[in-house]
Design an enzyme around this catalytic site. Structure first.
Site, PDB file in Angstrom:
ATOM      1  CG  ASP A 255     124.126  21.496  69.302  1.00  0.00           C
ATOM      2  OD1 ASP A 255     124.372  22.371  68.456  1.00  0.00           O
ATOM      3  OD2 ASP A 255     124.704  20.392  69.317  1.00  0.00           O
TER       4      ASP A 255
ATOM      5  CG  ASP B  63     131.719  11.743  73.203  1.00  0.00           C
ATOM      6  OD1 ASP B  63     131.265  12.114  72.095  1.00  0.00           O
ATOM      7  OD2 ASP B  63     131.472  12.350  74.267  1.00  0.00           O
TER       8      ASP B  63
ATOM      9  CG  HIS C  69     129.016  14.378  71.056  1.00  0.00           C
ATOM     10  ND1 HIS C  69     130.294  14.515  71.543  1.00  0.00           N
ATOM     11  CD2 HIS C  69     128.834  15.420  70.195  1.00  0.00           C
ATOM     12  CE1 HIS C  69     130.862  15.579  70.997  1.00  0.00           C
ATOM     13  NE2 HIS C  69     129.993  16.144  70.165  1.00  0.00           N
TER      14      HIS C  69
ATOM     15  CD  GLU D 238     128.761  14.927  75.507  1.00  0.00           C
ATOM     16  OE1 GLU D 238     129.263  13.975  74.876  1.00  0.00           O
ATOM     17  OE2 GLU D 238     129.298  16.041  75.587  1.00  0.00           O
TER      18      GLU D 238
END
Length: 236
Positions: A67, A136, A138, A143
């Site tokens: 990313d 979370d 990810h 996400e």
């Protein structure tokens, strides 16, 4: 799934570096999927030392990163291209032309995403994909959502992700709110996946991701379906 619990971050880093370097030794022209963040820093340092010591040769390796922030070019000290150059690439004998990070400053982000998927396909896919995991759940910047996004795409970063990354910027307001990330298709098509996580703060999400239900609300949980997954976790 091969779940390995170790006692320290150093032990985690040693095991991760050994697995990645073993992949390079077995296939000198392999394609490595690489990650940024604090988790892989120790492994990258140990990989660099192994290269310096002549234990592993990265000269024929290709790398594909997960990313990049939208709006940051490779000269920005918080871009992931800058991170990779300074924390790994400049310390090993890899050909910089064989290292790939999404172009966060692409004028056409959709076209950049399609080109990135085409790149992954053109090199024959990823042999070993290194991952971290967010609080979370990810992986990359995939996400929590109501579905798993297959292809490389632009994503709106979750507020918790922005909060977690704010420590690297002058202020929270300076953290980019969007990013380009490899999708789940690219990650899951890797022949091997290695996920590393350290710290007591990651304990709950590691349990949810790898011992709970498979759900896009916990993106990393899809890795339970991967045929060759190794997870290395240290609470310390």
């Amino acid at each position: 799934m091969n779940f390995i619990k170790v006692n320290t971050y150093d032990e985690l880093s040693c095991k991760a570096a050994a697995l990645i370097c073993s992949q390079v030794v077995m296939k000198p022209d392999c394609v490595l999927g690489l990650a940024t963040g604090s988790s892989p820093l120790g492994a990258y340092a140990k990989m660099a030392q192994k290269c310096k010591d002549g234990e592993v040769d990265f000269s024929r390796v290709k790398s594909i990163n997960l990313d990049e922030y939208v709006g940051l070019d490779g000269q920005h000290d918080q871009s992931y291209r800058y991170f990779m150059n300074n924390n790994l690439f400049k310390h090993i004998n890899i050909d910089i032309n064989n290292t790939h990070v999404p172009n966060g400053c692409a004028t056409d982000v959709d076209a950049e995403c399609k080109a990135y998927d085409a790149l992954i396909e053109s090199v024959g896919g990823i042999d070993l994909q290194l991952l971290g995991i967010g609080l979370d759940g990810h992986i990359g910047f995939n996400e929590p959502d109501s579905y798993f996004e297959k292809t490389t795409h632009k994503v709106e970063l979750d507020p918790s992700t922005i909060d977690a990354n704010a420590r690297f910027f002058a202020s929270r307001d300076d953290v980019p709110t969007t990013a380009i990330t490899m999708g789940m298709g690219g990650i899951m098509s890797a022949k091997k996946v290695l996920l590393i996580a350290n710290g007591k703060g990651k304990k709950d999400i590691v349990e949810k991701a790898f011992f709970g239900p498979i759900t896009p609300a916990v993106p990393a949980s899809i890795l339970q379906l991967h045929p060759d997954l190794t997870v290395i976790y240290s609470e310390n």
